[in-house]
Design a protein around this motif. Structure first.
Motif, PDB file in Angstrom:
ATOM      1  N   GLY A   1       0.960  -0.827   0.443  1.00 23.58           N
ATOM      2  CA  GLY A   1      -0.160   0.064   0.213  1.00 23.58           C
ATOM      3  C   GLY A   1       1.215   0.839   0.104  1.00 23.58           C
ATOM      4  O   GLY A   1       1.971   1.867  -0.933  1.00 23.58           O
ATOM      5  N   LYS A   2       0.779   2.475   0.535  1.00 21.34           N
ATOM      6  CA  LYS A   2       1.712   3.461   1.119  1.00 21.34           C
ATOM      7  C   LYS A   2       2.640   3.645   1.688  1.00 21.34           C
ATOM      8  O   LYS A   2       3.479   3.926   2.315  1.00 21.34           O
ATOM      9  CB  LYS A   2       0.333   4.795   1.202  1.00 21.34           C
ATOM     10  CG  LYS A   2      -0.516   5.058   0.691  1.00 21.34           C
ATOM     11  CD  LYS A   2      -1.289   5.720   0.664  1.00 21.34           C
ATOM     12  CE  LYS A   2      -2.371   6.405  -0.427  1.00 21.34           C
ATOM     13  NZ  LYS A   2      -3.074   7.456  -0.658  1.00 21.34           N
ATOM     14  N   SER A   3       3.011   2.242   3.022  1.00 21.24           N
ATOM     15  CA  SER A   3       3.698   2.127   3.741  1.00 21.24           C
ATOM     16  C   SER A   3       5.242   1.092   2.977  1.00 21.24           C
ATOM     17  O   SER A   3       4.982   0.105   2.178  1.00 21.24           O
ATOM     18  CB  SER A   3       3.067   1.065   4.619  1.00 21.24           C
ATOM     19  OG  SER A   3       2.459   1.558   4.772  1.00 21.24           O
ATOM     20  N   LYS A   4       6.180   1.208   3.614  1.00 21.81           N
ATOM     21  CA  LYS A   4       7.385   0.369   3.806  1.00 21.81           C
ATOM     22  C   LYS A   4       7.974  -0.428   4.578  1.00 21.81           C
ATOM     23  O   LYS A   4       7.632  -0.371   6.196  1.00 21.81           O
ATOM     24  CB  LYS A   4       8.622   1.248   4.076  1.00 21.81           C
ATOM     25  CG  LYS A   4       9.038   2.232   2.046  1.00 21.81           C
ATOM     26  CD  LYS A   4       8.951   1.584   1.074  1.00 21.81           C
ATOM     27  CE  LYS A   4       8.995   2.882   0.060  1.00 21.81           C
ATOM     28  NZ  LYS A   4       9.073   2.440  -1.281  1.00 21.81           N
ATOM     29  N   VAL A   5       7.850  -2.236   4.261  1.00 14.20           N
ATOM     30  CA  VAL A   5       7.718  -2.609   5.214  1.00 14.20           C
ATOM     31  C   VAL A   5       9.057  -3.497   4.853  1.00 14.20           C
ATOM     32  O   VAL A   5       9.449  -3.982   3.426  1.00 14.20           O
ATOM     33  CB  VAL A   5       6.638  -3.954   4.983  1.00 14.20           C
ATOM     34  CG1 VAL A   5       6.542  -4.952   5.477  1.00 14.20           C
ATOM     35  CG2 VAL A   5       4.752  -2.792   5.504  1.00 14.20           C
TER      36      VAL A   5
ATOM     37  N   ILE B   1      -1.663 -14.496   3.482  1.00 19.25           N
ATOM     38  CA  ILE B   1      -2.615 -13.343   2.582  1.00 19.25           C
ATOM     39  C   ILE B   1      -3.069 -13.427   1.559  1.00 19.25           C
ATOM     40  O   ILE B   1      -2.438 -13.496   0.429  1.00 19.25           O
ATOM     41  CB  ILE B   1      -1.987 -12.106   3.294  1.00 19.25           C
ATOM     42  CG1 ILE B   1      -0.771 -12.271   2.398  1.00 19.25           C
ATOM     43  CG2 ILE B   1      -1.376 -11.669   4.409  1.00 19.25           C
ATOM     44  CD1 ILE B   1       0.277 -10.701   2.674  1.00 19.25           C
ATOM     45  N   ASP B   2      -3.983 -12.094   0.883  1.00 20.85           N
ATOM     46  CA  ASP B   2      -4.959 -12.369  -0.465  1.00 20.85           C
ATOM     47  C   ASP B   2      -4.318 -10.704  -0.999  1.00 20.85           C
ATOM     48  O   ASP B   2      -4.592 -10.241  -0.236  1.00 20.85           O
ATOM     49  CB  ASP B   2      -5.483 -12.566  -0.291  1.00 20.85           C
ATOM     50  CG  ASP B   2      -6.231 -14.174  -0.086  1.00 20.85           C
ATOM     51  OD1 ASP B   2      -5.386 -14.791  -0.885  1.00 20.85           O
ATOM     52  OD2 ASP B   2      -7.621 -14.096   1.230  1.00 20.85           O
ATOM     53  N   ARG B   3      -3.505 -10.455  -1.715  1.00 23.56           N
ATOM     54  CA  ARG B   3      -2.740  -9.723  -1.919  1.00 23.56           C
ATOM     55  C   ARG B   3      -2.240  -9.933  -3.648  1.00 23.56           C
ATOM     56  O   ARG B   3      -1.836 -10.945  -4.112  1.00 23.56           O
ATOM     57  CB  ARG B   3      -1.486  -9.082  -1.465  1.00 23.56           C
ATOM     58  CG  ARG B   3      -1.662  -8.716  -0.106  1.00 23.56           C
ATOM     59  CD  ARG B   3      -3.284  -7.365   0.139  1.00 23.56           C
ATOM     60  NE  ARG B   3      -3.125  -7.624   2.243  1.00 23.56           N
ATOM     61  CZ  ARG B   3      -2.342  -6.752   3.059  1.00 23.56           C
ATOM     62  NH1 ARG B   3      -1.048  -6.550   2.597  1.00 23.56           N
ATOM     63  NH2 ARG B   3      -2.879  -7.227   4.229  1.00 23.56           N
ATOM     64  N   THR B   4      -2.595  -8.556  -4.585  1.00 21.53           N
ATOM     65  CA  THR B   4      -1.726  -8.744  -5.508  1.00 21.53           C
ATOM     66  C   THR B   4      -0.574  -7.963  -5.496  1.00 21.53           C
ATOM     67  O   THR B   4      -0.089  -6.852  -4.522  1.00 21.53           O
ATOM     68  CB  THR B   4      -2.580  -7.429  -6.199  1.00 21.53           C
ATOM     69  OG1 THR B   4      -3.718  -7.947  -6.781  1.00 21.53           O
ATOM     70  CG2 THR B   4      -2.328  -7.258  -8.135  1.00 21.53           C
ATOM     71  N   GLU B   5       0.659  -8.612  -6.325  1.00 23.53           N
ATOM     72  CA  GLU B   5       1.994  -8.457  -6.246  1.00 23.53           C
ATOM     73  C   GLU B   5       2.785  -8.090  -7.035  1.00 23.53           C
ATOM     74  O   GLU B   5       2.023  -9.272  -8.268  1.00 23.53           O
ATOM     75  CB  GLU B   5       2.907  -9.836  -5.777  1.00 23.53           C
ATOM     76  CG  GLU B   5       4.205 -10.047  -5.108  1.00 23.53           C
ATOM     77  CD  GLU B   5       4.758 -11.044  -5.095  1.00 23.53           C
ATOM     78  OE1 GLU B   5       4.819 -11.787  -3.794  1.00 23.53           O
ATOM     79  OE2 GLU B   5       4.070 -12.344  -5.894  1.00 23.53           O
TER      80      GLU B   5
ATOM     81  N   ALA C   1      -0.419  -6.685  12.425  1.00 26.05           N
ATOM     82  CA  ALA C   1       0.401  -5.342  12.145  1.00 26.05           C
ATOM     83  C   ALA C   1       0.973  -5.303  10.696  1.00 26.05           C
ATOM     84  O   ALA C   1       0.981  -4.403   9.728  1.00 26.05           O
ATOM     85  CB  ALA C   1       1.796  -5.082  13.399  1.00 26.05           C
ATOM     86  N   PHE C   2       1.086  -6.401   9.405  1.00 24.62           N
ATOM     87  CA  PHE C   2       1.302  -6.226   8.332  1.00 24.62           C
ATOM     88  C   PHE C   2       0.448  -5.478   7.618  1.00 24.62           C
ATOM     89  O   PHE C   2      -1.318  -4.737   7.964  1.00 24.62           O
ATOM     90  CB  PHE C   2       1.405  -7.308   7.433  1.00 24.62           C
ATOM     91  CG  PHE C   2       1.860  -7.667   6.113  1.00 24.62           C
ATOM     92  CD1 PHE C   2       2.685  -7.655   5.891  1.00 24.62           C
ATOM     93  CD2 PHE C   2       0.807  -7.492   5.345  1.00 24.62           C
ATOM     94  CE1 PHE C   2       3.218  -7.926   4.559  1.00 24.62           C
ATOM     95  CE2 PHE C   2       1.825  -7.247   3.649  1.00 24.62           C
ATOM     96  CZ  PHE C   2       3.206  -7.668   3.567  1.00 24.62           C
ATOM     97  N   PRO C   3       1.197  -3.856   6.574  1.00 22.36           N
ATOM     98  CA  PRO C   3      -0.222  -3.305   6.216  1.00 22.36           C
ATOM     99  C   PRO C   3      -1.178  -3.972   4.829  1.00 22.36           C
ATOM    100  O   PRO C   3      -0.731  -4.516   4.444  1.00 22.36           O
ATOM    101  CB  PRO C   3       0.450  -1.805   6.139  1.00 22.36           C
ATOM    102  CG  PRO C   3       1.832  -2.362   5.859  1.00 22.36           C
ATOM    103  CD  PRO C   3       1.871  -4.079   6.401  1.00 22.36           C
ATOM    104  N   ALA C   4      -2.390  -3.096   5.365  1.00 26.52           N
ATOM    105  CA  ALA C   4      -3.437  -3.626   3.481  1.00 26.52           C
ATOM    106  C   ALA C   4      -3.004  -2.280   2.164  1.00 26.52           C
ATOM    107  O   ALA C   4      -1.787  -1.816   2.499  1.00 26.52           O
ATOM    108  CB  ALA C   4      -4.633  -2.656   3.960  1.00 26.52           C
ATOM    109  N   GLY C   5      -3.245  -2.932   1.271  1.00 25.74           N
ATOM    110  CA  GLY C   5      -3.010  -2.781   0.136  1.00 25.74           C
ATOM    111  C   GLY C   5      -1.991  -3.931  -0.430  1.00 25.74           C
ATOM    112  O   GLY C   5      -1.869  -5.046  -0.486  1.00 25.74           O
TER     113      GLY C   5
END
Length: 183
Positions: free
Chosen positions: A73-77, A137-141, A170-174
């Motif tokens: 999303g808008k976060s850096k991890v 987790i279900d995300r687009t990568e 705590a893993f961000p959304a997006g």
């Protein structure tokens, strides 16, 4: 079964250990058009820390991780991208891969290496990784194609994370951008 587990930073890997790792992988992946190289094993991202299983001095299992900042999303991890999970055929079914993963994650937690462990895998091994403490987790990568600088995007591909210094909640959304190849 007397198994020795070694956790090694890539900077301390000996030439013999590199040859053993290469042989372990080449025994499994026999495509003559693809090669194992330390800095791009079969076109995937390299490891900077490894857990290796030995029996009677012979390498029989391997798990690697590479630290990387990714965008979610808008976060850096900061993640430890997990890859190169392999146990020699004759030693499968004895819990060696699970032991390697657990010891590697324990080591990464002690070093505060990253926020999360991160991996992509085939659907048929999701249950195994879930049994090792990973959560799907279900995300687009978005990632770089192997042997290319071209981005590719995939969805409906299994992505799993685990806690290292932060809880998986705590893993961000997006959507996710790996800023490199997969592990």
């Amino acid at each position: 079964m007397d198994i020795e587990i070694r956790i090694k930073d890539d900077s301390t890997i000996t030439d013999k250990e590199l040859k053993d790792i290469e042989q372990l992988f080449n025994n499994e992946y026999t495509d003559e058009d693809d090669v194992w190289e330390k800095d791009a094993p079969y076109g995937f991202s390299p490891s900077d820390i490894r857990a290796m299983a030995y029996m009677n001095g012979k390498l029989i299992g391997h798990v690697g991780a590479e630290k990387r900042w990714i965008s979610v999303g808008k976060s850096k991890v900061k993640v430890a991208g997990i890859g190169g999970v392999l146990v020699e055929k004759d030693y499968r079914g004895f819990g060696i891969a699970k032991k390697l993963i657990h010891q590697l994650i324990d080591n990464l937690q002690q070093k505060e290496y990253a926020h999360f462990g991160y991996l992509g895998c085939r659907e048929e091994v999701v249950t195994f990784y879930s049994s090792c403490g990973f959560k799907r987790i279900d995300r687009t990568e978005t990632l770089k194609k192997n042997y290319s600088n071209e981005d590719m995007t995939r969805s409906s591909f299994p992505i799993l994370i685990c806690s290292i210094t932060k809880d998986v909640s705590a893993f961000p959304a997006g959507n996710i951008h790996l800023h490199g190849t997969a592990w």
